[in-house]
Design an enzyme around this catalytic site. Structure first.
Site, PDB file in Angstrom:
ATOM      1  N   LYS A 118       1.005  -1.267   0.059  1.00  0.00           N
ATOM      2  CA  LYS A 118       0.038  -0.082   0.060  1.00  0.00           C
ATOM      3  C   LYS A 118       1.013   1.347   0.132  1.00  0.00           C
ATOM      4  O   LYS A 118       0.625   2.119  -0.688  1.00  0.00           O
ATOM      5  CB  LYS A 118      -0.848   0.005   1.069  1.00  0.00           C
ATOM      6  CG  LYS A 118      -1.757  -1.059   1.155  1.00  0.00           C
ATOM      7  CD  LYS A 118      -3.025  -0.836   2.073  1.00  0.00           C
ATOM      8  CE  LYS A 118      -4.126  -1.814   1.864  1.00  0.00           C
ATOM      9  NZ  LYS A 118      -5.280  -1.610   2.986  1.00  0.00           N
ATOM     10  N   LYS A 200      -4.752 -11.178  -6.168  1.00  0.00           N
ATOM     11  CA  LYS A 200      -5.995 -11.417  -5.431  1.00  0.00           C
ATOM     12  C   LYS A 200      -7.202 -10.531  -6.061  1.00  0.00           C
ATOM     13  O   LYS A 200      -6.722  -9.328  -6.258  1.00  0.00           O
ATOM     14  CB  LYS A 200      -5.767 -11.652  -3.943  1.00  0.00           C
ATOM     15  CG  LYS A 200      -5.561 -10.064  -3.512  1.00  0.00           C
ATOM     16  CD  LYS A 200      -5.720  -9.970  -1.763  1.00  0.00           C
ATOM     17  CE  LYS A 200      -5.596  -8.486  -1.493  1.00  0.00           C
ATOM     18  NZ  LYS A 200      -5.872  -8.200  -0.278  1.00  0.00           N
ATOM     19  N   LYS A 203     -10.627  -4.868  -3.907  1.00  0.00           N
ATOM     20  CA  LYS A 203     -11.461  -3.633  -4.205  1.00  0.00           C
ATOM     21  C   LYS A 203     -10.529  -2.393  -4.711  1.00  0.00           C
ATOM     22  O   LYS A 203     -11.077  -1.638  -5.387  1.00  0.00           O
ATOM     23  CB  LYS A 203     -11.930  -2.879  -2.883  1.00  0.00           C
ATOM     24  CG  LYS A 203     -12.122  -3.761  -1.731  1.00  0.00           C
ATOM     25  CD  LYS A 203     -12.808  -3.107  -0.677  1.00  0.00           C
ATOM     26  CE  LYS A 203     -12.549  -3.878   0.883  1.00  0.00           C
ATOM     27  NZ  LYS A 203     -13.360  -3.854   1.753  1.00  0.00           N
TER      28      LYS A 203
HETATM   29  P1  TYM Z   1     -10.727  -6.191   4.221  1.00  0.00           P
HETATM   30  O1  TYM Z   1     -11.859  -5.219   4.448  1.00  0.00           O
HETATM   31  O2  TYM Z   1      -9.555  -5.964   2.978  1.00  0.00           O
HETATM   32  O3  TYM Z   1     -11.213  -7.650   3.823  1.00  0.00           O
HETATM   33  C1  TYM Z   1     -12.314  -8.306   4.713  1.00  0.00           C
HETATM   34  C2  TYM Z   1     -12.156  -9.811   4.799  1.00  0.00           C
HETATM   35  O4  TYM Z   1     -12.330 -10.220   3.254  1.00  0.00           O
HETATM   36  C3  TYM Z   1     -11.243 -11.056   3.033  1.00  0.00           C
HETATM   37  N1  TYM Z   1     -10.656 -10.850   1.650  1.00  0.00           N
HETATM   38  C4  TYM Z   1     -10.571 -12.159   0.911  1.00  0.00           C
HETATM   39  N2  TYM Z   1     -10.876 -13.438   0.983  1.00  0.00           N
HETATM   40  C5  TYM Z   1     -10.434 -14.104   0.111  1.00  0.00           C
HETATM   41  N3  TYM Z   1     -10.263 -13.707  -1.499  1.00  0.00           N
HETATM   42  C6  TYM Z   1      -9.887 -12.580  -1.138  1.00  0.00           C
HETATM   43  N4  TYM Z   1      -9.603 -11.877  -2.512  1.00  0.00           N
HETATM   44  C7  TYM Z   1     -10.189 -11.543  -0.427  1.00  0.00           C
HETATM   45  N5  TYM Z   1     -10.266 -10.155  -0.171  1.00  0.00           N
HETATM   46  C8  TYM Z   1     -10.475  -9.716   0.973  1.00  0.00           C
HETATM   47  C9  TYM Z   1     -10.048 -10.457   4.043  1.00  0.00           C
HETATM   48  O5  TYM Z   1      -8.938 -11.550   4.373  1.00  0.00           O
HETATM   49  C10 TYM Z   1     -10.788 -10.156   5.401  1.00  0.00           C
HETATM   50  O6  TYM Z   1     -10.916 -11.284   6.012  1.00  0.00           O
HETATM   51  N6  TYM Z   1      -7.380  -5.575   7.982  1.00  0.00           N
HETATM   52  C11 TYM Z   1      -8.471  -6.323   7.647  1.00  0.00           C
HETATM   53  C12 TYM Z   1      -9.948  -5.674   8.365  1.00  0.00           C
HETATM   54  C13 TYM Z   1      -9.579  -5.855   9.744  1.00  0.00           C
HETATM   55  C14 TYM Z   1      -9.706  -7.091  10.673  1.00  0.00           C
HETATM   56  C15 TYM Z   1      -9.644  -6.575  12.051  1.00  0.00           C
HETATM   57  C16 TYM Z   1      -9.919  -8.542  10.438  1.00  0.00           C
HETATM   58  C17 TYM Z   1      -9.416  -4.684  10.610  1.00  0.00           C
HETATM   59  N7  TYM Z   1      -9.490  -5.296  12.094  1.00  0.00           N
HETATM   60  C18 TYM Z   1      -9.831  -7.500  12.990  1.00  0.00           C
HETATM   61  C19 TYM Z   1      -9.920  -9.379  11.150  1.00  0.00           C
HETATM   62  C20 TYM Z   1      -9.811  -8.917  12.769  1.00  0.00           C
HETATM   63  C21 TYM Z   1      -9.055  -5.754   6.300  1.00  0.00           C
HETATM   64  O7  TYM Z   1      -8.555  -4.916   5.479  1.00  0.00           O
HETATM   65  O8  TYM Z   1      -9.738  -6.784   5.493  1.00  0.00           O
END
Ligand code: TYM
Length: 335
Positions: A118, A200, A203
């Site tokens: 990022k 992957k 968004k």
């Molecule tokens: P975020 O918002 O990017 O994504 C949310 C969840 O979706 C999963 N994910 C995927 N799984 C499979 N294939 C993909 N292409 C894919 N893209 C996204 C992510 O692994 C995630 O589980 N940092 C985290 C948010 C967060 C969080 C937390 C998660 C903040 N605090 C505490 C767990 C616990 C994030 O940016 O997820």
């Protein structure tokens, strides 16, 4: 730890309101959230404080936050079973993150691959929030004494760090935090871009054709699957040598419930074209009820805000207890 005896296991997970929910989010994480609700005490956070670590238009953030709440409920998150809340409504997240910042090294954060990716995109101004993002994530998890954290594979490194921070803190102040375990699905932990199956689905991808949004119409889903990049072969086989087909098989597996061998068998003598049509149809069937529910819920903003306010109240009770315990241990004066 004393709270562990006889208590219901705790789940916490989070998702950023930084765009529309896509198939990767649903398959990698949300599906598991929905399945775990009956068995565990679940906390699900819409992490708006994480979302502002990259440039974010305030008016968009507002819309996306409530839209995400509607979408999560449409996917099956039941506010009567789980605590669904907005991270910034629970100030303890920022408060604990500050303390944990003082128990995390620069070296640990420098190793985070998501920070590297990022920050590479923000050459002129790399904000400190992007760097300390994983510490806020650790606070999210540790505040609720979570046992399990259901996420996609891309979050594995952040979860390892959360655990290391918890272990370090517990070393200085025993019995403070429960050590969380990641819960990553066997199939679909990393749903890939439809246009470049070595990356992957994300968004932040500028090519809309690479992403299936849960709110996509039937036509959009069919067109995107039809145009999905695959290799030049013809066999429907779940193998790393065919990342495009492997990705479509994972999607079909989730949408239909058929096992991987059953899918390979079903399409043994059929070409990619026929397989893609089947994937598109299964996906439309899988996503249409969610999309319809989402459209219905989205219009009722008052109800959504009220669900999120109750969620924040419930979350604060637990979060505050942990924060007070931490404050006392580190020597802050707590009345
Ligand atoms: P975020 O918002 O990017 O994504 C949310 C969840 O979706 C999963 N994910 C995927 N799984 C499979 N294939 C993909 N292409 C894919 N893209 C996204 C992510 O692994 C995630 O589980 N940092 C985290 C948010 C967060 C969080 C937390 C998660 C903040 N605090 C505490 C767990 C616990 C994030 O940016 O997820």
């Amino acid at each position: 730890m004393e709270q562990k005896i006889g208590r219901r296991k705790i789940i916490l997970s989070g998702i950023q309101p930084s765009g529309k929910l896509h198939l990767g989010n649903l398959i990698g994480a949300i599906r598991n959230w929905v399945r775990l609700q009956d068995e565990y005490q679940c906390y699900f956070a819409i992490v708006d404080m994480h979302a502002i670590t990259v440039p974010t238009e305030p008016s968009k953030l507002k819309v996306q936050t409530l839209d995400l709440a509607a979408m999560l409920i449409a996917c099956g998150i039941d506010p009567n079973k789980s605590v669904l809340f907005i991270q910034s409504h629970v100030p303890e997240h920022a408060q604990l993150a500050w303390v944990l910042n003082c128990y995390t090294s620069m070296g640990e954060l420098n190793r985070m691959t998501q920070f590297k990716d990022k920050s590479a995109k923000q050459k002129d101004f790399i904000n400190v929030g992007l760097f300390t993002y994983p510490v806020l994530q650790a606070a999210d998890i540790l505040l609720y004494q979570a046992d399990l954290v259901p996420v996609g594979e891309d979050q594995k490194q952040h979860l390892e760090l959360s655990r290391n921070i918890a272990e370090r803190f517990n070393y200085y102040f025993p019995d403070t935090f429960n050590l969380p375990e990641p819960m990553i699905p066997e199939v679909g932990a990393r749903i890939m871009s439809l246009q470049d199956p070595t990356k992957k689905m994300s968004k932040s991808d500028e090519n809309e054709k690479s992403i299936i949004y849960i709110s996509d119409s039937e036509n959009e889903i069919k067109n995107k699957i039809k145009r999905a990049v695959t290799d030049s072969g013809a066999n429907v086989k779940y193998t790393d040598k065919k990342p495009g087909i492997k990705n479509l098989i994972a999607i079909y597996h989730i949408a239909t419930g058929l096992s991987i061998p059953e899918i390979e068998q079903k399409f043994a003598n059929k070409g990619y074209g026929e397989f893609k049509v089947a994937v598109a149809e299964a996906l439309v069937e899988y996503l249409t009820p969610i999309r319809n529910k989402y459209l219905e819920l989205k219009s009722n903003q008052k109800e959504l805000k009220s669900i999120l306010a109750s969620g924040a109240d419930a979350a604060r009770k637990v979060a505050n207890k942990t924060l007070r315990k931490v404050y006392k241990k580190i020597g802050f004066i707590v009345e």
